[in-house]
Design an enzyme around this catalytic site. Structure first.
Site, PDB file in Angstrom:
ATOM      1  N   LYS A 216      -2.291  12.543   3.608  1.00 45.51           N
ATOM      2  CA  LYS A 216      -2.168  12.017   4.971  1.00 45.51           C
ATOM      3  C   LYS A 216      -0.709  11.631   5.246  1.00 45.51           C
ATOM      4  O   LYS A 216      -0.158  11.968   6.278  1.00 45.51           O
ATOM      5  CB  LYS A 216      -3.098  10.803   5.138  1.00 45.51           C
ATOM      6  CG  LYS A 216      -3.110  10.208   6.520  1.00 45.51           C
ATOM      7  CD  LYS A 216      -4.031   8.996   6.599  1.00 45.51           C
ATOM      8  CE  LYS A 216      -3.794   8.246   7.916  1.00 45.51           C
ATOM      9  NZ  LYS A 216      -4.551   6.975   7.987  1.00 45.51           N
ATOM     10  N   GLU A 222       2.571  11.454  -6.582  1.00 43.76           N
ATOM     11  CA  GLU A 222       1.782  12.292  -7.496  1.00 43.76           C
ATOM     12  C   GLU A 222       1.489  13.645  -6.858  1.00 43.76           C
ATOM     13  O   GLU A 222       1.630  14.700  -7.490  1.00 43.76           O
ATOM     14  CB  GLU A 222       0.455  11.608  -7.843  1.00 43.76           C
ATOM     15  CG  GLU A 222       0.589  10.289  -8.599  1.00 43.76           C
ATOM     16  CD  GLU A 222       0.660   9.084  -7.677  1.00 43.76           C
ATOM     17  OE1 GLU A 222       1.118   9.238  -6.523  1.00 43.76           O
ATOM     18  OE2 GLU A 222       0.262   7.975  -8.109  1.00 43.76           O
ATOM     19  N   GLY A 277      -7.744   7.153   4.870  1.00 40.29           N
ATOM     20  CA  GLY A 277      -7.911   8.151   3.816  1.00 40.29           C
ATOM     21  C   GLY A 277      -9.308   8.135   3.229  1.00 40.29           C
ATOM     22  O   GLY A 277      -9.944   9.172   3.040  1.00 40.29           O
ATOM     23  N   GLU A 363     -11.293  -0.507  -1.624  1.00 39.47           N
ATOM     24  CA  GLU A 363     -10.013  -0.414  -0.915  1.00 39.47           C
ATOM     25  C   GLU A 363     -10.169  -0.972   0.506  1.00 39.47           C
ATOM     26  O   GLU A 363      -9.197  -1.366   1.136  1.00 39.47           O
ATOM     27  CB  GLU A 363      -9.507   1.028  -0.867  1.00 39.47           C
ATOM     28  CG  GLU A 363      -8.024   1.129  -0.483  1.00 39.47           C
ATOM     29  CD  GLU A 363      -7.441   2.522  -0.672  1.00 39.47           C
ATOM     30  OE1 GLU A 363      -7.695   3.398   0.175  1.00 39.47           O
ATOM     31  OE2 GLU A 363      -6.733   2.727  -1.678  1.00 39.47           O
ATOM     32  N   LYS A 525       3.679   1.156  -5.675  1.00 39.68           N
ATOM     33  CA  LYS A 525       4.513   2.312  -5.294  1.00 39.68           C
ATOM     34  C   LYS A 525       5.974   1.879  -5.163  1.00 39.68           C
ATOM     35  O   LYS A 525       6.889   2.565  -5.620  1.00 39.68           O
ATOM     36  CB  LYS A 525       4.020   2.882  -3.959  1.00 39.68           C
ATOM     37  CG  LYS A 525       2.601   3.428  -3.998  1.00 39.68           C
ATOM     38  CD  LYS A 525       2.153   3.903  -2.612  1.00 39.68           C
ATOM     39  CE  LYS A 525       0.705   4.365  -2.627  1.00 39.68           C
ATOM     40  NZ  LYS A 525       0.228   4.778  -1.281  1.00 39.68           N
TER      41      LYS A 525
HETATM   42  O1  F6P Z   1      -2.437   4.497  -2.459  1.00 39.89           O
HETATM   43  C1  F6P Z   1      -3.659   4.463  -1.803  1.00 39.89           C
HETATM   44  C2  F6P Z   1      -3.743   5.619  -0.833  1.00 39.89           C
HETATM   45  O2  F6P Z   1      -2.838   5.437   0.222  1.00 39.89           O
HETATM   46  C3  F6P Z   1      -5.138   5.806  -0.301  1.00 39.89           C
HETATM   47  O3  F6P Z   1      -5.452   4.934   0.757  1.00 39.89           O
HETATM   48  C4  F6P Z   1      -5.086   7.247   0.097  1.00 39.89           C
HETATM   49  O4  F6P Z   1      -6.378   7.812   0.271  1.00 39.89           O
HETATM   50  C5  F6P Z   1      -4.336   7.846  -1.099  1.00 39.89           C
HETATM   51  O5  F6P Z   1      -3.403   6.829  -1.491  1.00 39.89           O
HETATM   52  C6  F6P Z   1      -3.619   9.152  -0.816  1.00 39.89           C
HETATM   53  O6  F6P Z   1      -2.741   8.970   0.256  1.00 39.89           O
HETATM   54  P1  F6P Z   1      -2.196  10.311   0.985  1.00 39.89           P
HETATM   55  O7  F6P Z   1      -3.393  11.013   1.552  1.00 39.89           O
HETATM   56  O8  F6P Z   1      -1.262   9.788   2.042  1.00 39.89           O
HETATM   57  O9  F6P Z   1      -1.499  11.135  -0.062  1.00 39.89           O
END
Ligand code: F6P
Length: 537
Positions: A216, A222, A277, A363, A525
């Site tokens: 998102k 990662e 998410g 969460e 993070k």
């Molecule tokens: O770190 C938590 C989070 O932001 C979740 O809320 C989300 O689903 C996941 O990491 C992945 O985030 P993204 O879809 O922005 O990579």
């Protein structure tokens, strides 16, 4: 914000505390009451619920429903469906319900959905785009750098960009009775340790593999690391720079970021900032699932979620299953002192449901601050844990039966198993027998007196029976809800997921917390970036 009322200040909360402080009958006394059993049976969007093993009486239920009324839970639900900015710390609406509002399939949508025609049109446009792409892939219409049709899709994403579609792919990916491998293979990699991607890619042909990079934010370290590795793997296999984008797809709320790093517009599918998410499986984040099961089945999952939405919005509180599950959870968490909540699916195709629910629940409600910024003094989200119940019986159910923790359980049963085996019916009989036996054993327990009597009757001496009885007796009185799906289908799975989404919503509404931000994940993070800069890692 109007004057914030702390949950414990509500008259119904105080009435519940008084009921919890009073002595209450054991479940073994409540269960034989047939009218009570009948009154605690519920149905919502095809899902049946047996709540007779919840430790509630009519007085407790009345006070719980009064608490929901005082907290104006259903008015808050209307605010969500109408697109109010209920995610107050990010000033965003919360409209994952709009993603399953209907339209693309034959089901008529409301003439003017509560979230408005503009959002409905945007959702339908993107739903058409990504399900068209899924159907094109499934028809062999997308080719790799050698011109051969793509046969394998690898999804790179984490958290909400992995757990939902991955769980649903396992649940729905082999529904056919023939149990033949599906025409398409979809693989999921979320973890950035090299073993995970390496072992996934090892058996695959680069020229026939397409990567869906789901993020998102399009900044998750990662996922971006995995995406870079995927590109390198394609290049090392001979894919030219010019043809790379043919085998790369992005699903994100940041298309500019994706296109700036080489994803072509036609391979960028969108979600919006008003989709959390953990609530995004209904959006283009569901693309790998749509590739695996096809557009029609994906639309059926949306229809199941929509059916639960309609139940949630239109059913009186006393029969409203998401609200009731929230209330039983609050009774167990805040008044019976249960600090965890266990979910035990008894269908191995639901093997990934618990990790999905853990993100959704914890969460969302793993918060200690009320919406007004004050520190909560009531317990909020319990620790949600669980796993396939049949396996759990032979692993950690010992603690639930004889440990020191009160662990309420959601048992999830699927009445009709897939065929695929000559003795499938016998397998299914054993599964459902165990599900019901566990719920009953946890509720009834076996007193020390009854245990000693049983031991005497089994031939032990009086002294031996007395010595063994404490070790082999069960306190019981462990609350549970039995959720029943007739069959595991896209529709019933959609209804189940929406049921839990709305349960989470109702609990947050009563605890007075924001279920839709997740500031708790930010410090880790930030710390990683700080350490990286300090060490030049
Ligand atoms: O770190 C938590 C989070 O932001 C979740 O809320 C989300 O689903 C996941 O990491 C992945 O985030 P993204 O879809 O922005 O990579």
């Amino acid at each position: 914000m109007s004057h914030f009322i702390r949950p414990e200040q509500r008259p119904a909360w105080q009435a519940l505390q008084a009921l919890a402080d009073a002595s209450a009958p054991h479940l073994r006394e409540l269960l034989p009451d047939a009218p009570r059993h009948a009154a605690l049976q519920f149905e919502a969007a095809g899902i049946q619920a047996d709540a007779s093993r919840q430790r509630v009486t009519p007085q407790i239920m009345q006070a719980l429903l009064q608490l929901a009324d005082e907290a104006q839970v259903m008015r808050q639900a209307q605010a969500m469906f109408h697109g109010e900015a209920i995610n107050t710390t990010e000033q965003r609406p919360v409209l994952h319900v709009a993603l399953r509002g209907g339209g693309l399939d034959a089901t008529p949508t409301a003439a003017s959905p509560p979230w408005g025609a503009a959002i409905a049109a945007e959702v339908q446009r993107e739903l058409a785009r990504f399900t068209d792409f899924a159907e094109q892939l499934r028809a062999g219409g997308v080719s790799g750098f050698t011109g051969e049709a793509i046969t394998d899709v690898v999804n790179l994403g984490i958290g909400g960009s992995d757990l939902g579609p991955r769980m649903a792919s396992e649940a729905l990916g082999q529904l056919s009775d023939t149990l033949k491998p599906p025409p398409f293979r979809v693989h999921y990699v979320s973890n950035v340790d090299p073993w995970s991607l390496a072992t996934t890619l090892a058996p695959l042909q680069a020229s026939r593999t397409l990567f869906i990079v789901q993020s998102k934010s399009f900044t998750t370290q990662e996922t971006m690391t995995l995406a870079a590795s995927a590109k390198r793997w394609l290049q090392d296999a001979g894919c030219s720079e010019a043809l790379l984008s043919q085998q790369l797809v992005a699903v994100t709320a940041q298309p500019a970021l994706a296109q700036a790093s080489g994803y072509k517009p036609g391979h960028c599918f969108l979600l919006w900032d008003w989709v959390g998410g953990r609530y995004s499986v209904w959006s283009a984040i569901g693309l790998p699932l749509a590739v695996l099961i096809g557009r029609e089945a994906f639309l059926q999952m949306l229809a199941g979620g929509r059916a639960m939405d309609q139940h949630f919005l239109n059913t009186p509180p006393a029969r409203n299953l998401p609200l009731l599950m929230a209330l039983w959870g609050i009774w167990n968490r805040n008044f019976l002192g249960a600090s965890t909540h266990h979910v035990a699916p008894y269908a191995s195709a639901l093997g990934r449901l618990v990790p999905f629910l853990q993100q959704m629940d914890m969460e969302s409600n793993g918060k200690r601050v009320h919406a007004d910024g004050s520190m909560a003094s009531v317990g909020t989200s319990p620790v949600l844990w669980g796993g396939l119940g049949i396996d759990g019986q032979h692993a950690y159910f010992q603690l639930i039966h004889q440990g020191q923790h009160l662990v309420p359980v959601d048992f999830i049963g699927v009445r009709q198993a897939h065929a695929g085996l000559p003795l499938a019916a016998e397998h299914q009989r054993v599964v459902l027998l165990n599900l019901q036996a566990q719920a009953q054993a946890l509720a009834m327990g076996r007193s020390v007196t009854d245990t000693a009597q049983m031991l005497r009757e089994s031939g032990l001496s009086e002294a031996q029976a007395q010595a063994m009885a404490p070790h082999r007796s069960f306190a019981g009185n462990v609350p549970s809800t039995l959720l029943w799906l007739d069959q595991l289908t896209p529709h019933s799975l959609g209804a189940l997921l929406a049921l839990y989404e709305h349960k989470v919503f109702c609990q947050a509404a009563i605890w007075g917390i924001n279920a839709f931000d997740q500031w708790g994940v930010e410090l880790g993070k930030t710390m990683a970036r700080t350490l990286e800069s300090l060490r030049g890692a």
